[in-house]
Design a protein around this motif. Sequence first.
Motif, PDB file in Angstrom:
ATOM      1  N   ASN A 171       0.851  -1.196   0.000  1.00  0.00           N
ATOM      2  CA  ASN A 171       0.000   0.000   0.000  1.00  0.00           C
ATOM      3  C   ASN A 171       0.883   1.241   0.000  1.00  0.00           C
ATOM      4  O   ASN A 171       1.881   1.285   0.729  1.00  0.00           O
ATOM      5  N   PRO A 172       0.534   2.290  -0.744  1.00  0.00           N
ATOM      6  CA  PRO A 172       1.271   3.547  -0.611  1.00  0.00           C
ATOM      7  C   PRO A 172       1.245   4.062   0.830  1.00  0.00           C
ATOM      8  O   PRO A 172       2.199   4.715   1.270  1.00  0.00           O
ATOM      9  N   ARG A 180       2.238   6.072 -11.318  1.00  0.00           N
ATOM     10  CA  ARG A 180       2.178   4.716 -10.790  1.00  0.00           C
ATOM     11  C   ARG A 180       0.712   4.300 -10.665  1.00  0.00           C
ATOM     12  O   ARG A 180      -0.084   4.998 -10.050  1.00  0.00           O
ATOM     13  N   THR A 181       0.376   3.193 -11.273  1.00  0.00           N
ATOM     14  CA  THR A 181      -1.010   2.741 -11.321  1.00  0.00           C
ATOM     15  C   THR A 181      -1.343   1.910 -10.096  1.00  0.00           C
ATOM     16  O   THR A 181      -0.685   0.909  -9.813  1.00  0.00           O
ATOM     17  N   GLU A 182      -2.387   2.312  -9.381  1.00  0.00           N
ATOM     18  CA  GLU A 182      -2.849   1.569  -8.223  1.00  0.00           C
ATOM     19  C   GLU A 182      -4.064   0.734  -8.597  1.00  0.00           C
ATOM     20  O   GLU A 182      -4.940   1.182  -9.336  1.00  0.00           O
ATOM     21  N   MET A 183      -4.119  -0.487  -8.083  1.00  0.00           N
ATOM     22  CA  MET A 183      -5.317  -1.313  -8.149  1.00  0.00           C
ATOM     23  C   MET A 183      -5.566  -1.830  -6.745  1.00  0.00           C
ATOM     24  O   MET A 183      -4.650  -2.306  -6.086  1.00  0.00           O
ATOM     25  N   ARG A 184      -6.802  -1.692  -6.250  1.00  0.00           N
ATOM     26  CA  ARG A 184      -7.148  -2.081  -4.891  1.00  0.00           C
ATOM     27  C   ARG A 184      -6.240  -1.387  -3.865  1.00  0.00           C
ATOM     28  O   ARG A 184      -5.835  -1.996  -2.881  1.00  0.00           O
ATOM     29  N   ASN A 185      -5.901  -0.147  -4.141  1.00  0.00           N
ATOM     30  CA  ASN A 185      -5.036   0.646  -3.246  1.00  0.00           C
ATOM     31  C   ASN A 185      -3.648   0.029  -3.100  1.00  0.00           C
ATOM     32  O   ASN A 185      -2.996   0.210  -2.087  1.00  0.00           O
ATOM     33  N   GLN A 186      -3.200  -0.699  -4.107  1.00  0.00           N
ATOM     34  CA  GLN A 186      -1.922  -1.410  -4.023  1.00  0.00           C
ATOM     35  C   GLN A 186      -1.030  -1.086  -5.221  1.00  0.00           C
ATOM     36  O   GLN A 186      -1.492  -0.767  -6.308  1.00  0.00           O
ATOM     37  N   LEU A 187       0.270  -1.211  -4.972  1.00  0.00           N
ATOM     38  CA  LEU A 187       1.288  -1.146  -6.010  1.00  0.00           C
ATOM     39  C   LEU A 187       2.073  -2.450  -5.982  1.00  0.00           C
ATOM     40  O   LEU A 187       2.082  -3.164  -4.979  1.00  0.00           O
TER      41      LEU A 187
END
Length: 206
Positions: free
Chosen positions: A175-176, A196-203
């Motif tokens: 998570n950021p 930076r692309t986040e999916m489900r609040n994740q990197l």
Amino acid sequence: DHGRVWSTVLAWSGNWRLTVQRTPDGRAGLTGGAGHDGTRVPLQPGEEYTTPVLAGLCSDGGFGATSRAWHAYVRTRVLRHANETAPVLYNSWEATGFDVTEAGQLDLAERAARLGVELYVVDDGWFGARRSDRAGLGDWTPAPDRFPAGLGPLSRAVHDLGMRFGVWVEPEMVNPDSDLYRSHPDWVLHVPGRARTEMRNQLVLN
């Protein structure tokens, strides 16, 4: 359609890409590689780079034969204990979600043991500031307010109940909003100069 050139990206994770393409003369090609643009990794003199493993297969037996071939590959080349009978597993997620506490997990473990469970797994929420899917992923230390003495006491209790003990981790994601990301934002897979692309609040971690 032999009159066209087409290309399909089957998988693309950070700096790694797998592509299938059809040439105008009807031949198919499969390309797998690593690099920020999917094809190259610049190296300085004396530098070395080890590529990720790339596995592929071809079958004329349709989906079923392809699936069976992949399963055989995983059993013989990937899994360390492929012939071991899988234990009866209980995972805490459906019972607790992110509401994970030492007392609550011990209560669930006692119930699981009575049901004949062989492997008890504590799911998401045991670590860092993880109270939702928005924060804490990447900080793999027991939350002190939930496990004041760490996971040792719960692990010992689970073993005393006759079960193996496990914890859920997602080591490739962050998570950021995490201590790990705040300390090492450069550890995230990304293309320099792009958002930076986040999916489900994740990197994705490199």
